[in-house]
Motif scaffolding. Structure first.
Motif, PDB file in Angstrom:
ATOM      1  N   ASN A  97       0.804  -1.217   0.000  1.00 13.00           N
ATOM      2  CA  ASN A  97       0.000   0.000   0.000  1.00 13.00           C
ATOM      3  C   ASN A  97       0.840   1.271   0.000  1.00 13.00           C
ATOM      4  O   ASN A  97       0.345   2.326  -0.364  1.00 13.00           O
ATOM      5  CB  ASN A  97      -0.957   0.001   1.191  1.00 13.00           C
ATOM      6  CG  ASN A  97      -1.940  -1.150   1.107  1.00 13.00           C
ATOM      7  OD1 ASN A  97      -2.476  -1.445   0.040  1.00 13.00           O
ATOM      8  ND2 ASN A  97      -2.155  -1.834   2.208  1.00 13.00           N
TER       9      ASN A  97
ATOM     10  N   ALA B 108       6.200  -1.669  -0.256  1.00 14.56           N
ATOM     11  CA  ALA B 108       6.604  -2.247  -1.535  1.00 14.56           C
ATOM     12  C   ALA B 108       8.088  -2.593  -1.533  1.00 14.56           C
ATOM     13  O   ALA B 108       8.480  -3.678  -1.976  1.00 14.56           O
ATOM     14  CB  ALA B 108       6.275  -1.288  -2.679  1.00 14.56           C
TER      15      ALA B 108
ATOM     16  N   LYS C  24       3.680  -1.027  -7.405  1.00 16.23           N
ATOM     17  CA  LYS C  24       3.673   0.120  -6.491  1.00 16.23           C
ATOM     18  C   LYS C  24       4.956   0.929  -6.641  1.00 16.23           C
ATOM     19  O   LYS C  24       4.916   2.165  -6.686  1.00 16.23           O
ATOM     20  CB  LYS C  24       3.488  -0.353  -5.046  1.00 16.23           C
ATOM     21  CG  LYS C  24       3.398   0.769  -4.038  1.00 16.23           C
ATOM     22  CD  LYS C  24       2.161   1.627  -4.297  1.00 16.23           C
ATOM     23  CE  LYS C  24       1.949   2.643  -3.201  1.00 16.23           C
ATOM     24  NZ  LYS C  24       0.777   3.480  -3.458  1.00 16.23           N
TER      25      LYS C  24
END
Length: 123
Positions: A35, A40, A80
């Motif tokens: 998120n 990540a 991400k």
């Protein structure tokens, strides 16, 4: 133990058959969420290490299943990281333009945002 091995073999056979027959990749694993850029990068590091260990050993059907599963988390992390580094590039451009215009307030504001994100990538 015999039942576990039979179940794993059957599961792998079904998995392999699905890969061969499907025109599109199956999407049966979600992968660990990423998120934030920090999440990540952490997932990317951890799961790359897991992949490295698996690839260094004998590639058995069980190892291939593990590799398949962990690649979902790596893909989520890379998505991400890609999206965040695109934003990072834009932020760096703001710093660049601010420096050209001697806009110290913008250079400071955008520069601080850039440095915070950039440091996350090099931890």
């Amino acid at each position: 133990m015999k039942h576990l091995l039979s179940a794993l073999s059957l599961g792998f056979a079904m998995f392999a058959a699905t890969l061969v027959q499907a025109d599109e990749r199956p999407d049966h694993y979600k992968g660990k969420p990423s998120n934030t850029l920090e999440q990540a990068v952490a997932n990317f590091s951890e799961y790359n290490q897991r992949l490295k260990v698996l690839l260094a050993a004998e590639l058995t059907p069980l190892a291939m299943v593990e590799i398949h599963e962990l690649t979902y988390t790596l893909e989520v992390a890379l998505e991400k990281i890609h999206s965040e580094t695109a934003k990072l590039k834009d932020t760096l451009e703001e710093v660049h333009v601010a420096s050209e215009h001697m806009d110290m307030a913008s250079a400071k504001r955008s520069g601080d945002v850039y440095i915070k994100a950039a440091q996350t990538l090099v931890k």
